[in-house]
Motif scaffolding. Structure first.
Motif, short mmCIF file in Angstrom:
data_model
loop_
_atom_site.label_atom_id
_atom_site.label_comp_id
_atom_site.label_asym_id
_atom_site.label_seq_id
_atom_site.Cartn_x
_atom_site.Cartn_y
_atom_site.Cartn_z
N VAL A 110 43.99 9.56 -10.72
CA VAL A 110 42.64 9.17 -11.13
C VAL A 110 41.58 9.70 -10.17
CG1 VAL A 110 43.42 7.12 -12.38
CG2 VAL A 110 42.85 6.95 -9.94
N GLY A 111 42.01 10.35 -9.10
CA GLY A 111 41.04 10.91 -8.17
C GLY A 111 41.71 11.66 -7.04
N VAL A 112 40.99 12.61 -6.47
CA VAL A 112 41.43 13.32 -5.28
C VAL A 112 40.22 13.41 -4.35
CG1 VAL A 112 42.32 15.48 -4.32
CG2 VAL A 112 43.12 14.71 -6.56
N THR A 113 40.44 13.12 -3.08
CA THR A 113 39.35 13.18 -2.11
C THR A 113 39.91 13.64 -0.77
OG1 THR A 113 37.49 11.95 -1.19
CG2 THR A 113 39.58 10.78 -1.39
N THR A 154 45.19 20.77 -20.35
CA THR A 154 43.97 20.39 -21.09
C THR A 154 44.28 19.64 -22.38
OG1 THR A 154 43.96 22.55 -22.22
CG2 THR A 154 42.67 22.36 -20.18
N TRP A 155 45.55 19.36 -22.64
CA TRP A 155 45.96 18.79 -23.93
C TRP A 155 45.20 17.50 -24.27
CZ3 TRP A 155 48.17 19.96 -28.31
CH2 TRP A 155 48.65 18.96 -29.15
N THR A 156 44.91 16.69 -23.29
CA THR A 156 44.28 15.39 -23.57
C THR A 156 42.76 15.50 -23.69
OG1 THR A 156 44.18 14.90 -21.19
CG2 THR A 156 46.12 14.13 -22.40
N SER A 157 42.22 16.72 -23.60
CA SER A 157 40.77 16.91 -23.68
C SER A 157 40.44 17.92 -24.78
CB SER A 157 40.20 17.39 -22.35
OG SER A 157 40.49 16.48 -21.31
N ALA A 158 40.73 17.54 -26.01
CA ALA A 158 40.48 18.44 -27.13
C ALA A 158 38.99 18.58 -27.40
CB ALA A 158 41.17 17.91 -28.39
N SER A 313 36.68 15.21 -14.31
CA SER A 313 36.05 13.98 -13.83
C SER A 313 36.72 13.43 -12.57
CB SER A 313 36.04 12.93 -14.94
OG SER A 313 37.36 12.59 -15.33
N TRP A 314 38.04 13.51 -12.50
CA TRP A 314 38.72 12.90 -11.35
C TRP A 314 38.78 13.84 -10.14
CZ3 TRP A 314 43.28 15.47 -10.22
CH2 TRP A 314 43.89 16.18 -11.27
N ARG A 319 35.41 19.75 -3.45
CA ARG A 319 34.45 20.83 -3.65
C ARG A 319 35.09 21.98 -4.44
NH1 ARG A 319 31.58 21.01 2.38
NH2 ARG A 319 30.68 18.90 2.27
N LEU A 320 34.77 22.03 -5.71
CA LEU A 320 35.26 23.10 -6.57
C LEU A 320 34.15 24.14 -6.75
CD1 LEU A 320 37.02 21.05 -9.41
CD2 LEU A 320 37.99 21.88 -7.25
N GLN A 321 34.57 25.36 -6.98
CA GLN A 321 33.62 26.42 -7.29
C GLN A 321 34.01 27.01 -8.64
OE1 GLN A 321 33.34 29.55 -4.36
NE2 GLN A 321 31.19 29.95 -4.86
#
Length: 424
Positions: A110-113, A154-158, A313-314, A319-321
């Motif tokens: 549910v998250g990465v930090t 990505t299957w759960t984000s149609a 979202s999670w 920091r993504l580019q």
């Protein structure tokens, strides 16, 4: 596991996630795979009735094969084409078993930090471990990791039916009549849902072709069944693929079947239709209105196969580019732009293109492609081989990325139904 050596956490026990674990293990790096579903390959199992257009030879990762063979596994006929269910049962499940306790199911990330730091803090980003926030049936956990490979897919984000990237007005309210998946028309209950009804298929990728080919048979077998095919583009263009020239024969056959369905009048294409509104009458039938005012009326069922998008979202605290258009890593995006490439013309790429400003964070597999619908399993396997080598300190191997793909046609993960293929 040595308590002073942190694992590389792999998110997702699908084909690329499990391949990442096998590649890491072969490099002497300890992986920990976290899978939200109750089984390895949970997403693949949801489209298990669909057959891949790539043969067994191309959907087994080399390191995974070597690990499985140590456990007595024999690869199925390399020239035959597995269904999603067969891929899961005959490859992914044994691979998860071979990895043993390194694969944990029922564990949703549910998250990465970065430990003790949100994304704003600069200090310590290259010294503090990553923390993976996990939700399980037993509560919440935080798992320290030296690196994270997000292969959750990505299957759960149609993508929605709405032509502007968000659900059309009334789309959510009509949810019972709108389904975002290729139906299994060999299942009696599924078949009854669509037989003798007016069905709309929306989309232009390989899943749409698969649905169109299946519904064409239903039209022939079940009187009263009608099918319209909504495409946002002005014409077919490259939608129908390479046909006999396609180097993946099953992929070429898929496009040919869809073309034959249109030519025979079994399926009626509607071009340039970008759905803006969905209305439902007292009988439950739907009326679809496009942004230019055209309507498709008295629809019983809608099958939305407009592709997928990554759930980012999670990952909000790392920091993504990402490319502004595709939501793929910025160095990868120009290599996979669907306006310029099919899956067979994607240039080789690996850890360098998949890295982000956040040290140790990689997106791999379908999720790394963002909204580009051009992914093949072999691409993902090469991605994680390179990432594993980089994490093991073998920078030369990580940069030596070689991949030969088959050009032409429509790209993706799955093709015709079992009954439609003569290659088995």
């Amino acid at each position: 596991m040595n308590g002073t050596v942190l694992p590389v956490v792999v998110v997702g026990a699908g084909p690329v996630g499990l391949a990442a674990a096998a590649e890491l293990l072969e490099q002497g790096v300890e992986p920990l795979v976290l899978e939200a579903g109750e089984h390895a390959g949970s997403s693949v199992r949801e489209w298990g009735h669909v057959r891949l257009f790539s043969p067994w030879e191309w959907v087994v990762d080399p390191a995974a094969r070597r690990l499985l063979e140590k456990h007595g596994w024999t690869q199925p006929d390399p020239e035959s084409y597995p269904s999603g269910a067969e891929w899961a049962e005959r490859y992914l499940a044994p691979l998860a078993d071979a990895l043993g306790s390194r694969v944990v199911t029922g564990a949703r990330v549910v998250g990465v930090t970065r430990r003790g730091r949100d994304r704003v803090v600069d200090a310590g980003r290259d010294t503090e471990p990553l923390l993976v926030h996990v939700s399980t049936g037993g509560g919440e956990q935080r798992i320290p990791a030296r690196a994270v490979i997000d292969a959750s897919g990505t299957w759960t984000s149609a993508n929605p039916l709405g032509g502007d990237g968000l659900p059309a007005i009334g789309e959510r309210a009509a949810g019972e009549r709108i389904r975002a998946a290729v139906p299994d028309l060999t299942d009696p209950e599924e078949r009854r849902r669509y037989a003798g009804r007016y069905v709309v298929v929306a989309g232009s990728g390989h899943s749409a072709l698969t649905a169109v080919a299946a519904f064409a048979e239903l039209v022939a077998d079940e009187p009263g069944t009608r099918v319209s095919w909504l495409l946002r583009r002005a014409g077919f263009g490259q939608v129908l693929g390479g046909g006999d020239a396609d180097q993946l024969p099953a992929r070429g056959a898929l496009g040919k079947r869809a073309a034959e369905a249109v030519e025979a009048g079994s399926v009626t294409p509607v071009f340039g239709f970008r759905t803006e509104r969905v209305e439902q009458d007292d009988a439950g039938r739907l009326s679809l209105t496009s942004d230019d005012g055209r309507q498709v009326e008295s629809v019983d069922e809608v099958v939305v196969v407009t592709g997928f998008r990554p759930d980012l979202s999670w990952l909000s605290e790392v920091r993504l580019q990402l490319d502004a258009t595709l939501q793929a890593p910025v160095l990868l995006a120009p290599l996979i732009d669907p306006n310029a490439h099919s899956c067979g013309t994607v240039y080789p790429h690996g850890a360098e293109e998949l890295a982000h400003p956040e040290p140790g964070v990689y997106l791999a597999g379908m999720k790394s492609y963002g909204r580009a619908p051009t992914f093949l399993a072999r691409t993902g396997y090469e991605q994680v081989r390179s990432i594993a080598a980089e994490l093991a300190g073998d920078h030369e191997a990580a940069s030596r990325v070689e991949l030969i793909l088959d050009e032409t046609g429509v790209c993706g993960g799955a093709g015709l139904f079992d009954a439609d293929l003569s290659h088995s």
